[in-house]
Design a protein around this motif. Structure first.
Motif, PDB file in Angstrom:
ATOM      1  N   SER A  67      -4.520 -40.768  21.300  1.00 20.28           N
ATOM      2  CA  SER A  67      -3.726 -40.652  20.273  1.00 20.28           C
ATOM      3  C   SER A  67      -3.821 -39.809  19.661  1.00 20.28           C
ATOM      4  O   SER A  67      -2.193 -39.001  18.813  1.00 20.28           O
ATOM      5  CB  SER A  67      -4.364 -42.038  19.769  1.00 20.28           C
ATOM      6  OG  SER A  67      -5.390 -42.087  19.055  1.00 20.28           O
ATOM      7  N   SER A  68      -4.833 -38.891  19.326  1.00 14.35           N
ATOM      8  CA  SER A  68      -4.259 -38.072  18.606  1.00 14.35           C
ATOM      9  C   SER A  68      -4.089 -36.873  19.807  1.00 14.35           C
ATOM     10  O   SER A  68      -2.634 -35.947  19.101  1.00 14.35           O
ATOM     11  CB  SER A  68      -5.911 -37.007  18.804  1.00 14.35           C
ATOM     12  OG  SER A  68      -6.483 -38.222  17.772  1.00 14.35           O
ATOM     13  N   ARG A  69      -3.662 -36.625  20.986  1.00 13.78           N
ATOM     14  CA  ARG A  69      -3.467 -35.970  21.716  1.00 13.78           C
ATOM     15  C   ARG A  69      -1.706 -36.532  21.680  1.00 13.78           C
ATOM     16  O   ARG A  69      -1.324 -34.928  21.351  1.00 13.78           O
ATOM     17  CB  ARG A  69      -3.561 -35.610  23.496  1.00 13.78           C
ATOM     18  CG  ARG A  69      -3.107 -34.951  24.438  1.00 13.78           C
ATOM     19  CD  ARG A  69      -3.615 -35.267  25.709  1.00 13.78           C
ATOM     20  NE  ARG A  69      -3.329 -34.870  26.614  1.00 13.78           N
ATOM     21  CZ  ARG A  69      -3.711 -33.724  27.184  1.00 13.78           C
ATOM     22  NH1 ARG A  69      -4.658 -32.944  26.501  1.00 13.78           N
ATOM     23  NH2 ARG A  69      -2.562 -32.872  28.007  1.00 13.78           N
ATOM     24  N   GLN A  70      -0.955 -37.047  21.593  1.00 12.26           N
ATOM     25  CA  GLN A  70      -0.052 -37.464  22.238  1.00 12.26           C
ATOM     26  C   GLN A  70       0.199 -37.347  20.340  1.00 12.26           C
ATOM     27  O   GLN A  70       1.643 -36.689  19.913  1.00 12.26           O
ATOM     28  CB  GLN A  70       0.009 -39.653  21.595  1.00 12.26           C
ATOM     29  CG  GLN A  70       1.634 -39.890  21.775  1.00 12.26           C
ATOM     30  CD  GLN A  70       2.453 -39.424  23.217  1.00 12.26           C
ATOM     31  OE1 GLN A  70       1.792 -39.131  24.390  1.00 12.26           O
ATOM     32  NE2 GLN A  70       3.334 -38.595  22.971  1.00 12.26           N
ATOM     33  N   VAL A  71      -0.097 -37.644  19.282  1.00 15.70           N
ATOM     34  CA  VAL A  71      -0.094 -36.838  17.862  1.00 15.70           C
ATOM     35  C   VAL A  71       0.903 -35.475  18.085  1.00 15.70           C
ATOM     36  O   VAL A  71       1.549 -34.929  17.768  1.00 15.70           O
ATOM     37  CB  VAL A  71      -0.235 -37.416  16.808  1.00 15.70           C
ATOM     38  CG1 VAL A  71      -0.768 -36.812  15.569  1.00 15.70           C
ATOM     39  CG2 VAL A  71      -0.454 -38.475  16.937  1.00 15.70           C
ATOM     40  N   LEU A  72      -0.193 -34.727  18.554  1.00 12.46           N
ATOM     41  CA  LEU A  72      -0.069 -33.042  18.391  1.00 12.46           C
ATOM     42  C   LEU A  72       0.727 -32.964  19.801  1.00 12.46           C
ATOM     43  O   LEU A  72       2.094 -32.057  18.989  1.00 12.46           O
ATOM     44  CB  LEU A  72      -0.992 -32.719  18.800  1.00 12.46           C
ATOM     45  CG  LEU A  72      -2.558 -32.787  18.643  1.00 12.46           C
ATOM     46  CD1 LEU A  72      -4.051 -31.993  19.214  1.00 12.46           C
ATOM     47  CD2 LEU A  72      -2.401 -31.851  16.304  1.00 12.46           C
ATOM     48  N   LEU A  73       1.351 -33.721  20.681  1.00  8.67           N
ATOM     49  CA  LEU A  73       2.386 -33.561  21.563  1.00  8.67           C
ATOM     50  C   LEU A  73       3.989 -33.669  20.875  1.00  8.67           C
ATOM     51  O   LEU A  73       4.979 -32.531  21.299  1.00  8.67           O
ATOM     52  CB  LEU A  73       2.396 -34.063  22.763  1.00  8.67           C
ATOM     53  CG  LEU A  73       0.953 -33.625  23.760  1.00  8.67           C
ATOM     54  CD1 LEU A  73       0.827 -34.928  24.987  1.00  8.67           C
ATOM     55  CD2 LEU A  73       1.597 -32.506  24.338  1.00  8.67           C
ATOM     56  N   ASP A  74       3.408 -34.427  19.997  1.00 14.80           N
ATOM     57  CA  ASP A  74       4.917 -35.764  19.195  1.00 14.80           C
ATOM     58  C   ASP A  74       5.255 -34.151  18.376  1.00 14.80           C
ATOM     59  O   ASP A  74       6.258 -34.041  17.876  1.00 14.80           O
ATOM     60  CB  ASP A  74       4.648 -36.538  18.366  1.00 14.80           C
ATOM     61  CG  ASP A  74       4.355 -37.777  19.262  1.00 14.80           C
ATOM     62  OD1 ASP A  74       5.091 -37.326  21.000  1.00 14.80           O
ATOM     63  OD2 ASP A  74       4.507 -38.735  19.026  1.00 14.80           O
ATOM     64  N   GLN A  75       4.176 -33.650  17.420  1.00  9.04           N
ATOM     65  CA  GLN A  75       4.803 -31.787  16.559  1.00  9.04           C
ATOM     66  C   GLN A  75       5.062 -31.145  17.297  1.00  9.04           C
ATOM     67  O   GLN A  75       5.459 -30.422  16.696  1.00  9.04           O
ATOM     68  CB  GLN A  75       2.998 -32.331  16.011  1.00  9.04           C
ATOM     69  CG  GLN A  75       2.720 -33.544  15.053  1.00  9.04           C
ATOM     70  CD  GLN A  75       1.694 -32.762  14.124  1.00  9.04           C
ATOM     71  OE1 GLN A  75       1.042 -32.120  14.219  1.00  9.04           O
ATOM     72  NE2 GLN A  75       1.104 -33.791  13.027  1.00  9.04           N
ATOM     73  N   LEU A  76       4.177 -30.899  18.385  1.00  8.30           N
ATOM     74  CA  LEU A  76       4.798 -29.242  18.831  1.00  8.30           C
ATOM     75  C   LEU A  76       6.122 -30.113  19.240  1.00  8.30           C
ATOM     76  O   LEU A  76       7.167 -28.320  19.380  1.00  8.30           O
ATOM     77  CB  LEU A  76       3.929 -29.161  20.298  1.00  8.30           C
ATOM     78  CG  LEU A  76       2.283 -28.444  19.734  1.00  8.30           C
ATOM     79  CD1 LEU A  76       1.807 -28.456  20.995  1.00  8.30           C
ATOM     80  CD2 LEU A  76       2.660 -27.108  19.457  1.00  8.30           C
ATOM     81  N   GLN A  77       6.502 -31.119  20.391  1.00 11.42           N
ATOM     82  CA  GLN A  77       8.322 -31.416  20.693  1.00 11.42           C
ATOM     83  C   GLN A  77       9.120 -31.171  19.020  1.00 11.42           C
ATOM     84  O   GLN A  77      10.054 -30.608  19.750  1.00 11.42           O
ATOM     85  CB  GLN A  77       7.972 -32.370  21.219  1.00 11.42           C
ATOM     86  CG  GLN A  77       7.468 -32.675  22.689  1.00 11.42           C
ATOM     87  CD  GLN A  77       7.608 -33.848  23.307  1.00 11.42           C
ATOM     88  OE1 GLN A  77       7.088 -35.006  22.888  1.00 11.42           O
ATOM     89  NE2 GLN A  77       6.854 -33.841  25.033  1.00 11.42           N
ATOM     90  N   SER A  78       8.801 -31.432  18.150  1.00  9.35           N
ATOM     91  CA  SER A  78       9.551 -31.844  17.411  1.00  9.35           C
ATOM     92  C   SER A  78       9.568 -30.275  16.613  1.00  9.35           C
ATOM     93  O   SER A  78      11.433 -30.285  15.293  1.00  9.35           O
ATOM     94  CB  SER A  78       9.626 -32.333  15.988  1.00  9.35           C
ATOM     95  OG  SER A  78       8.262 -32.424  15.367  1.00  9.35           O
ATOM     96  N   SER A  79       9.009 -29.002  16.812  1.00 13.89           N
ATOM     97  CA  SER A  79       9.531 -27.864  16.060  1.00 13.89           C
ATOM     98  C   SER A  79      10.205 -26.771  16.632  1.00 13.89           C
ATOM     99  O   SER A  79      10.423 -27.228  17.210  1.00 13.89           O
ATOM    100  CB  SER A  79       7.547 -27.604  16.483  1.00 13.89           C
ATOM    101  OG  SER A  79       6.794 -27.885  15.556  1.00 13.89           O
TER     102      SER A  79
END
Length: 79
Positions: A67-79
């Protein structure tokens, strides 16, 4: 972390410990209840990252919680 005796549930004290690698700790514990007297070796291993370090050690690789991995991926994609 408070470790209790597996037999009488009293507190234990750490007699000695060592860290052979950054993610693994060995400790020798002793029950403080004089009527019990248990002593033993504990092994603690860091197995999962729930929040990444802001100062990561390049020699340490601890798996990231899905779940933490998905949060980080989402943050990177929105940048």
């Amino acid at each position: 972390m408070r470790i209790t005796c597996p037999h009488c549930q009293s507190r234990t004290i750490t007699r000695s410990s060592r860290r052979p690698v950054p993610v693994f700790i060995e400790a020798y514990a002793q029950c403080i209840n004089p009527d019990c007297g248990w002593a033993g070796k504990l092994q603690v291993e860091m197995v999962l990252t729930t929040s990444p370090s802001r100062r990561p050690n390049p020699e340490v690789a601890i798996a990231l919680e899905p779940s933490s991995r998905q949060v980080l991926l989402d943050q990177l994609q929105s940048s």
